[in-house]
Design a protein around this motif. Structure first.
Motif, PDB file in Angstrom:
ATOM      1  N   ARG A  95       0.784  -1.241   0.195  1.00 37.86           N
ATOM      2  CA  ARG A  95      -0.094  -0.288  -0.109  1.00 37.86           C
ATOM      3  C   ARG A  95       0.756   1.217  -0.010  1.00 37.86           C
ATOM      4  NH1 ARG A  95      -5.334  -0.537  -1.321  1.00 37.86           N
ATOM      5  NH2 ARG A  95      -6.482  -1.931   0.046  1.00 37.86           N
ATOM      6  N   GLY A  96       1.041   1.949  -1.084  1.00 38.19           N
ATOM      7  CA  GLY A  96       1.425   3.316  -1.218  1.00 38.19           C
ATOM      8  C   GLY A  96       2.900   2.982  -1.556  1.00 38.19           C
ATOM      9  N   LEU A  97       3.723   4.135  -2.115  1.00 38.20           N
ATOM     10  CA  LEU A  97       4.851   4.172  -2.523  1.00 38.20           C
ATOM     11  C   LEU A  97       5.148   5.753  -2.276  1.00 38.20           C
ATOM     12  CD1 LEU A  97       7.001   2.526  -3.920  1.00 38.20           C
ATOM     13  CD2 LEU A  97       6.197   3.693  -5.951  1.00 38.20           C
ATOM     14  N   GLU A  98       5.843   5.787  -1.190  1.00 36.65           N
ATOM     15  CA  GLU A  98       6.362   7.034  -0.633  1.00 36.65           C
ATOM     16  C   GLU A  98       7.369   7.267   0.492  1.00 36.65           C
ATOM     17  OE1 GLU A  98       3.304   9.533   1.408  1.00 36.65           O
ATOM     18  OE2 GLU A  98       2.012   7.869   1.182  1.00 36.65           O
ATOM     19  N   LYS A  99       7.926   8.466   0.743  1.00 37.03           N
ATOM     20  CA  LYS A  99       9.179   8.335   1.720  1.00 37.03           C
ATOM     21  C   LYS A  99       8.513   8.048   2.984  1.00 37.03           C
ATOM     22  CE  LYS A  99      11.483  11.881  -0.779  1.00 37.03           C
ATOM     23  NZ  LYS A  99      12.519  10.936  -1.413  1.00 37.03           N
ATOM     24  N   LEU A 100       9.354   7.292   3.812  1.00 34.40           N
ATOM     25  CA  LEU A 100       8.985   6.711   5.158  1.00 34.40           C
ATOM     26  C   LEU A 100       8.530   7.691   6.139  1.00 34.40           C
ATOM     27  CD1 LEU A 100       9.109   3.979   6.412  1.00 34.40           C
ATOM     28  CD2 LEU A 100      11.145   4.788   7.891  1.00 34.40           C
ATOM     29  N   TYR A 101       9.180   8.926   5.933  1.00 36.26           N
ATOM     30  CA  TYR A 101       8.674  10.034   6.998  1.00 36.26           C
ATOM     31  C   TYR A 101       7.575  10.673   6.577  1.00 36.26           C
ATOM     32  CZ  TYR A 101      11.356  13.012   3.659  1.00 36.26           C
ATOM     33  OH  TYR A 101      11.569  13.514   2.704  1.00 36.26           O
ATOM     34  N   THR A 102       6.678  10.244   5.529  1.00 38.94           N
ATOM     35  CA  THR A 102       5.709  10.941   5.050  1.00 38.94           C
ATOM     36  C   THR A 102       4.624   9.779   4.763  1.00 38.94           C
ATOM     37  OG1 THR A 102       6.015  11.274   2.707  1.00 38.94           O
ATOM     38  CG2 THR A 102       6.293  13.276   4.110  1.00 38.94           C
ATOM     39  N   GLY A 103       4.857   8.457   5.124  1.00 37.02           N
ATOM     40  CA  GLY A 103       3.888   7.391   5.050  1.00 37.02           C
ATOM     41  C   GLY A 103       2.658   7.554   5.705  1.00 37.02           C
ATOM     42  N   SER A 104       1.827   6.528   5.315  1.00 37.49           N
ATOM     43  CA  SER A 104       0.436   6.599   5.923  1.00 37.49           C
ATOM     44  C   SER A 104       0.745   5.325   7.058  1.00 37.49           C
ATOM     45  CB  SER A 104      -0.893   6.282   4.870  1.00 37.49           C
ATOM     46  OG  SER A 104      -1.742   5.627   5.464  1.00 37.49           O
ATOM     47  N   LEU A 105       0.153   5.922   8.329  1.00 42.00           N
ATOM     48  CA  LEU A 105       0.280   4.784   9.437  1.00 42.00           C
ATOM     49  C   LEU A 105      -0.781   3.622   8.901  1.00 42.00           C
ATOM     50  CD1 LEU A 105       1.831   7.023  10.730  1.00 42.00           C
ATOM     51  CD2 LEU A 105       0.699   6.233  12.869  1.00 42.00           C
ATOM     52  N   GLU A 106      -2.020   3.986   8.416  1.00 43.77           N
ATOM     53  CA  GLU A 106      -2.847   3.222   8.066  1.00 43.77           C
ATOM     54  C   GLU A 106      -2.299   1.960   7.090  1.00 43.77           C
ATOM     55  OE1 GLU A 106      -6.854   4.090   6.333  1.00 43.77           O
ATOM     56  OE2 GLU A 106      -6.990   5.189   8.205  1.00 43.77           O
ATOM     57  N   ASP A 107      -1.855   2.431   6.032  1.00 47.72           N
ATOM     58  CA  ASP A 107      -1.078   1.676   5.163  1.00 47.72           C
ATOM     59  C   ASP A 107      -0.045   0.849   5.552  1.00 47.72           C
ATOM     60  OD1 ASP A 107      -2.586   3.040   2.924  1.00 47.72           O
ATOM     61  OD2 ASP A 107      -0.583   3.895   1.848  1.00 47.72           O
ATOM     62  N   TRP A 108       0.646   1.350   6.491  1.00 44.41           N
ATOM     63  CA  TRP A 108       1.618   0.328   7.201  1.00 44.41           C
ATOM     64  C   TRP A 108       1.356  -0.744   8.002  1.00 44.41           C
ATOM     65  CZ3 TRP A 108       5.163   4.562  10.168  1.00 44.41           C
ATOM     66  CH2 TRP A 108       5.851   5.398   9.189  1.00 44.41           C
ATOM     67  N   ASP A 109      -0.086  -0.382   8.754  1.00 46.28           N
ATOM     68  CA  ASP A 109      -0.889  -1.558   9.575  1.00 46.28           C
ATOM     69  C   ASP A 109      -1.176  -2.710   8.519  1.00 46.28           C
ATOM     70  OD1 ASP A 109      -0.152  -0.175  12.091  1.00 46.28           O
ATOM     71  OD2 ASP A 109      -2.054   0.620  12.141  1.00 46.28           O
ATOM     72  N   GLU A 110      -1.620  -1.960   7.502  1.00 51.21           N
ATOM     73  CA  GLU A 110      -2.372  -3.268   6.647  1.00 51.21           C
ATOM     74  C   GLU A 110      -1.268  -3.867   6.088  1.00 51.21           C
ATOM     75  OE1 GLU A 110      -4.778  -1.557   3.653  1.00 51.21           O
ATOM     76  OE2 GLU A 110      -5.586  -3.384   2.928  1.00 51.21           O
ATOM     77  N   MET A 111      -0.226  -3.579   5.786  1.00 51.66           N
ATOM     78  CA  MET A 111       1.070  -4.340   4.984  1.00 51.66           C
ATOM     79  C   MET A 111       1.597  -5.421   6.088  1.00 51.66           C
ATOM     80  SD  MET A 111       3.126  -2.025   2.391  1.00 51.66           S
ATOM     81  CE  MET A 111       2.985  -0.319   3.418  1.00 51.66           C
ATOM     82  N   ILE A 112       1.691  -4.931   7.273  1.00 52.93           N
ATOM     83  CA  ILE A 112       2.490  -5.578   8.553  1.00 52.93           C
ATOM     84  C   ILE A 112       1.567  -6.645   8.884  1.00 52.93           C
ATOM     85  CG2 ILE A 112       3.493  -5.355  10.753  1.00 52.93           C
ATOM     86  CD1 ILE A 112       4.525  -2.612   9.976  1.00 52.93           C
ATOM     87  N   ASP A 113       0.272  -6.315   9.063  1.00 53.20           N
ATOM     88  CA  ASP A 113      -0.784  -7.169   9.621  1.00 53.20           C
ATOM     89  C   ASP A 113      -0.989  -8.348   8.666  1.00 53.20           C
ATOM     90  OD1 ASP A 113      -0.847  -5.725  11.860  1.00 53.20           O
ATOM     91  OD2 ASP A 113      -2.827  -4.576  11.644  1.00 53.20           O
ATOM     92  N   THR A 114      -1.034  -8.134   7.489  1.00 56.72           N
ATOM     93  CA  THR A 114      -1.256  -8.901   6.258  1.00 56.72           C
ATOM     94  C   THR A 114       0.085  -9.831   6.215  1.00 56.72           C
ATOM     95  OG1 THR A 114      -2.776  -7.523   5.507  1.00 56.72           O
ATOM     96  CG2 THR A 114      -2.204  -9.483   4.139  1.00 56.72           C
ATOM     97  N   ASN A 115       0.986  -8.962   5.740  1.00 56.43           N
ATOM     98  CA  ASN A 115       2.060  -9.780   4.979  1.00 56.43           C
ATOM     99  C   ASN A 115       3.117 -10.515   6.194  1.00 56.43           C
ATOM    100  OD1 ASN A 115       1.262  -8.390   3.071  1.00 56.43           O
ATOM    101  ND2 ASN A 115       3.100  -7.293   2.463  1.00 56.43           N
TER     102      ASN A 115
END
Ligand code: NDP
Ligand code: 8X3
Length: 269
Positions: A95-115
């Protein structure tokens, strides 16, 4: 090793690599246990698998991020589906393709929770039965992204680096049993992956594959079936496969519209 009649559980079987893997195992006469969230898409995969030669198909609508749902779904399987021979931990996304320091917390949760967590939950629910039966094979979907991190993709790459660690750790923990563990690590595969990454932006997704011939889901499925059909004493630890036009997760060769060619980097995904 013959796959006829084997019970193959595939997560993320409603699209892309998972769907193609279901088709490939169907052609081998396997029994398919297919999981994903979209029940309608799973039903379509199931129908196609039966037409391709699957011995039987059972579908489970499941979100692998839900630990309790995963445990309960595996426990509630009909008796004839309990003894899973092959688990393909394929469900995953970016989810998303952007710099870590502006990334979406929601996108991070979805990737970590799934993958990461989803893969762990499935493994925890299915592998004890394999150990008890002293038989089985776990196939995890890694990526070139887990080997070399690319710009703007740190969290997705981190989930695939975690998959590598989990894959290798599980293989160590299963030493002394006959259960095998394999990581399949593809480069670019044209599936719904980039549409999901760009939240449904089809034009943006198509650009990822412009000017090169990506892998197909069927190419990856072929590698999975090859790995699991080796003789029982052979464990394939990792398979790295990329399009010819991709050297690693950072370096591609694209043919441009004007007929010229050039190498691009991941920033151009
Ligand atoms: P797709 O988007 O085409 O398919 C992803 C599948 O995962 C779908 O069936 C989706 O089903 C399922 N899924 C996603 N989230 C969940 C969830 N929470 N619970 C259950 N199922 C879920 O992508 P790919 O086929 O390309 O990706 C499959 C795997 O391959 C992923 O792990 C990906 O990281 C990996 N991979 C992909 C590459 C590529 O370039 N495409 C390269 C390297 C690795 P549903 O939405 O119905 O739940
Ligand atoms: C998916 C491959 O390079 O698009 O794992 O991240 S990439």
């Amino acid at each position: 090793m013959k796959l006829t009649g084997k019970i193959v559980c595939i997560t993320g079987a409603s699209a892309g690599i998972g769907e193609a893997t279901a088709h490939a195992f169907a052609a081998e006469g396997a029994r398919l246990l297919l999981a994903a969230r979209r029940a309608d898409r799973l039903a379509a995969t199931a129908e196609a698998c039966l037409a391709r030669g699957a011995a039987a198909v059972h579908t489970v609508a499941l979100d692998v991020r839900q630990a309790e749902a995963v445990r309960a779904a595996v426990e509630a399987l009909p008796a004839e589906w309990q003894a899973i021979d092959i688990l393909v931990n394929n469900a995953g996304l970016s989810r998303g393709l952007e710099k870590l320091y502006t990334g979406s917390l929601e996108d991070w949760d979805e990737m970590i929770d799934t993958n990461v967590k989803g893969l762990l939950y499935m493994t925890r629910a299915v592998v004890p039965g394999m150990v008890e039966r002293n038989s089985g094979h776990v196939v995890n979907l890694g990526s070139t992204a887990g080997e070399v991190t690319y710009p703007n993709g740190a969290v997705y790459c981190a989930t695939k680096a975690a998959e590598k660690a989990i894959n290798d750790g599980l293989r160590q923990d299963l030493l002394g049993t006959a259960v095998r563990v394999t990581s399949i690590n593809p480069g670019m595969v044209e599936t719904e992956f980039s549409q999901v990454r760009f939240h449904g932006d089809q034009e943006r997704a198509a650009k990822v594959y412009q000017g090169l011939q990506p892998l197909t889901g069927a190419d990856v499925a072929d590698a999975i079936v090859w790995a699991v059909s080796r003789p029982a004493h052979v464990n394939i630890a990792h398979v790295l496969l990329t399009p010819v036009a991709q050297a690693n997760s950072l370096l591609f060769h694209r043919e441009t519209a004007g007929g010229q060619s050039g190498s691009g980097q991941a920033g151009s995904r």
